[in-house]
Structure formats: C-alpha cells, structure tokens
Design an enzyme around this catalytic site. Structure first.
Site, mmCIF file in Angstrom:
data_model
loop_
_atom_site.group_PDB
_atom_site.id
_atom_site.type_symbol
_atom_site.label_atom_id
_atom_site.label_comp_id
_atom_site.label_asym_id
_atom_site.label_seq_id
_atom_site.Cartn_x
_atom_site.Cartn_y
_atom_site.Cartn_z
ATOM 1 N N SER A 11 0.881 -1.193 0.076
ATOM 2 C CA SER A 11 -0.076 0.028 0.117
ATOM 3 C C SER A 11 0.829 1.291 0.091
ATOM 4 C CB SER A 11 -0.978 0.143 1.227
ATOM 5 O OG SER A 11 -1.327 1.355 1.613
ATOM 6 N N HIS A 36 -1.167 -1.222 -4.249
ATOM 7 C CA HIS A 36 -2.425 -0.821 -3.724
ATOM 8 C C HIS A 36 -2.337 0.546 -3.596
ATOM 9 C CE1 HIS A 36 -5.877 -1.949 -1.287
ATOM 10 N NE2 HIS A 36 -5.598 -1.225 -0.347
ATOM 11 N N ASP A 38 -4.409 3.793 -1.856
ATOM 12 C CA ASP A 38 -5.651 3.931 -0.773
ATOM 13 C C ASP A 38 -5.953 5.395 -1.037
ATOM 14 O OD1 ASP A 38 -3.787 1.710 1.483
ATOM 15 O OD2 ASP A 38 -5.824 1.684 0.807
ATOM 16 N N MET A 40 -8.404 8.241 0.008
ATOM 17 C CA MET A 40 -9.075 8.682 1.281
ATOM 18 C C MET A 40 -9.527 10.086 0.981
ATOM 19 S SD MET A 40 -6.609 7.170 4.376
ATOM 20 C CE MET A 40 -6.248 5.422 4.207
ATOM 21 N N HIS A 69 -8.263 1.350 -3.935
ATOM 22 C CA HIS A 69 -9.119 1.162 -2.825
ATOM 23 C C HIS A 69 -9.885 2.371 -2.403
ATOM 24 C CE1 HIS A 69 -9.462 -0.141 1.944
ATOM 25 N NE2 HIS A 69 -10.597 0.288 1.181
ATOM 26 N N MET A 71 -11.811 4.811 -0.153
ATOM 27 C CA MET A 71 -12.239 5.143 0.993
ATOM 28 C C MET A 71 -12.750 6.385 0.998
ATOM 29 S SD MET A 71 -9.344 3.276 3.124
ATOM 30 C CE MET A 71 -8.329 3.459 1.838
ATOM 31 N N MET A 141 -11.542 -5.850 4.972
ATOM 32 C CA MET A 141 -10.571 -4.947 5.738
ATOM 33 C C MET A 141 -10.440 -5.683 7.318
ATOM 34 S SD MET A 141 -9.878 -2.513 3.978
ATOM 35 C CE MET A 141 -8.963 -1.654 5.511
ATOM 36 N N GLY A 146 -8.366 3.878 7.174
ATOM 37 C CA GLY A 146 -8.152 5.434 7.562
ATOM 38 C C GLY A 146 -6.718 5.511 7.827
ATOM 39 N N GLY A 149 -0.476 0.785 9.618
ATOM 40 C CA GLY A 149 0.449 0.654 10.699
ATOM 41 C C GLY A 149 -0.610 0.114 11.851
ATOM 42 N N ASP A 179 -6.742 -6.561 3.751
ATOM 43 C CA ASP A 179 -6.024 -5.420 3.921
ATOM 44 C C ASP A 179 -6.039 -4.825 5.334
ATOM 45 O OD1 ASP A 179 -6.779 -2.225 2.326
ATOM 46 O OD2 ASP A 179 -5.106 -2.820 3.429
ATOM 47 N N GLY A 180 -4.783 -4.769 5.951
ATOM 48 C CA GLY A 180 -4.487 -4.065 7.264
ATOM 49 C C GLY A 180 -4.154 -4.840 8.350
ATOM 50 N N GLY A 181 -2.788 -4.427 8.680
ATOM 51 C CA GLY A 181 -1.885 -5.236 9.766
ATOM 52 C C GLY A 181 -1.387 -6.535 9.440
HETATM 53 C C1 DX5 Z 1 -6.247 1.528 5.501
HETATM 54 C C2 DX5 Z 1 -5.700 1.074 4.195
HETATM 55 C C3 DX5 Z 1 -4.860 0.069 4.095
HETATM 56 C C4 DX5 Z 1 -3.577 0.294 4.837
HETATM 57 C C5 DX5 Z 1 -2.775 -0.950 5.072
HETATM 58 O O1 DX5 Z 1 -7.312 2.348 5.507
HETATM 59 O O2 DX5 Z 1 -6.876 0.591 3.534
HETATM 60 O O3 DX5 Z 1 -4.443 -0.412 2.844
HETATM 61 O O4 DX5 Z 1 -2.702 1.187 4.060
HETATM 62 O O5 DX5 Z 1 -1.554 -0.591 5.770
HETATM 63 P P1 DX5 Z 1 -0.844 -1.655 6.710
HETATM 64 O O6 DX5 Z 1 -0.522 -2.994 6.156
HETATM 65 O O7 DX5 Z 1 0.319 -1.007 7.419
HETATM 66 O O8 DX5 Z 1 -2.130 -1.993 7.803
HETATM 67 ZN ZN ZN Z 2 -6.326 -0.318 1.390
#
Ligand code: DX5
Ligand code: ZN
Length: 220
Positions: A11, A36, A38, A40, A69, A71, A141, A146, A149, A179-181
């Site tokens: 991402s 990826h 992101d 927002m 993605h 958001m 997710m 948002g 990390g 997606d996420g963590g």
């Molecule tokens: C969060 C994003 C994710 C995020 C993933 O809103 O959609 O794509 O950037 O980042 P990590 O892998 O650091 O959780």
């Molecule tokens: Zn994302």
C-alpha cells in the site's frame, strides 16, 4: 492478476509521498505484484491521501496492476475518472454504497475496469453476498480504514473463510484480498483462511529489505 498464487500488494499509503515515483518503481523492482492505492477523502474516513491525479501519474511509471481502494463517500461519482486515470481495479466500500453497491460495481465494469467490493471488520459477509459473484475481487478489511500501521483484527478471519467458500462454490475466478496489519507473524494463518491478495503497507515500507519481506509474505 491470477488466482493460483499469492499476490503481494504493497500500500503506497505508507510510502514517502515526496518521492512517490521512486517508491513505486522501487516496489516493482523488489517484486511487488500489485500497487495498492489507498484513496481517502477525509469524510468516509478521517484522513485524506490522494486522488485521480496520483493514479494518472504513477500509471506512467509501472505496468503493475493499480488496485484503487476508494475510501470515499459517493464513489460512483468518481469511478469514471479513476478508470480514465488508469486504475486496473477499483474497489468500493459496502458501507459507502449500501443499496447503490450493485449499481456502482456495474459502473466500474462498464468503464472496462475490474471491480471489487470492500467490507469493514464489523460488516457481516451477508451484506455483500448478493454481489460477490459479479466481482473480480472481494476485499476484507482487517483494520478499520483510515490509516496504516494498525494491528490486525483476527476476528475477520472467519469472514475470509466464508467468502472463500462462496467463491469456490461459484466456480468464478474472484480474488480475495485482505487489507490491514498484515505481517510475517500473521500471514500464515491469513493465507490458510483463503486470502490470496495480501495488502501490506507498514510491513513493507518499514522493512530494511523490501524484496526479502515481500518474498517472505509470499512463502511463509
Ligand atoms: C487502511 C488502508 C490499508 C493500509 C494498510 O485504511 O486501506 O490499505 O494502508 O496498511 P498496513 O499494512 O500498514 O496496515
Ligand atoms: Zn487499502
């Protein structure tokens, strides 16, 4: 993108925006399968990143699939612009579309772009069950959207398993993205649950050796 192998989708939210071009080229050089992106808007999530122009500019620098993605609220208003900017995948949130989800997915398809729906950690699979088969990808997710990390939410894994079963039953070639963590410690159980596209922001961008960490996520 093919469904057989595990695809790593770094991402760029975690990239250094001041050198985004170099970061994208560096990801491709180090073995990323997907970029990826992101997006927002500061309304759907309380953070703002970038929009169509970022997609347009990085499109010139890489042949990797751009996985956008969104958001954002009212994503149907921006689908054509992201398609024109060079997006290969556009994923939209059930939580932003609600009863306009199917219409929005159809609009993405009409623009010649692969479509996907996204559900937040607290949204049940039932909310998107009626559209999964029309998707090219489903994104689960594993953090609340948002920021990067954040800590992986393991309670989403049963949803991944459920969607994997629905995909298998459909016989369709639908990617299942998480997606996420995502990190080296949890990637094994994540893949076991059926996800085959792994988004990783912090894990990739904080690694001393990006090639090694992406290979590790693919093979662990
Ligand atoms: C969060 C994003 C994710 C995020 C993933 O809103 O959609 O794509 O950037 O980042 P990590 O892998 O650091 O959780
Ligand atoms: Zn994302």
């Amino acid at each position: 993108m093919n469904n057989e192998k595990i695809l790593i989708a770094p991402s760029i939210l975690s990239a250094d925006f001041s050198i985004m071009g170099e970061e994208v080229k560096n990801l491709e050089k180090n073995g990323a399968d997907v970029i990826h992106v992101d997006v927002m808007d500061g309304v759907f999530v309380s953070n703002i990143t970038f929009g169509m122009k970022m997609v347009k500019d990085i499109r010139k620098l890489t042949t990797l699939p751009l996985d956008c993605h969104l958001m954002i609220v009212e994503p149907w208003k921006y689908v054509e612009k992201f398609a024109e900017s060079g997006a290969d995948y556009i994923t939209v949130h059930y939580e932003a579309c609600k009863e306009r989800l199917e219409e929005t997915l159809n609009l993405i398809k009409k623009c010649g772009v692969k479509c996907g729906c996204v559900i937040n950690p607290d949204t049940p699979v039932e909310k998107i069950e009626n559209v999964i088969e029309m998707c090219d990808m489903v994104l689960v997710m594993s953090v609340f959207p948002g920021k990067g990390g954040q800590k992986f939410i393991p309670e989403v894994l049963p949803k991944v398993e459920k969607i994997r079963k629905i995909i298998e039953k459909s016989g369709k070639d639908i990617l299942l993205e998480i997606d996420g963590g995502v990190n080296k410690e949890n990637v094994g159980i994540i893949k076991k649950s059926g996800a085959n596209v792994l988004v990783a922001g912090n894990t990739v961008f904080s690694a001393p050796d990006r090639k090694e960490v992406m290979e590790a996520l693919r093979t662990l």
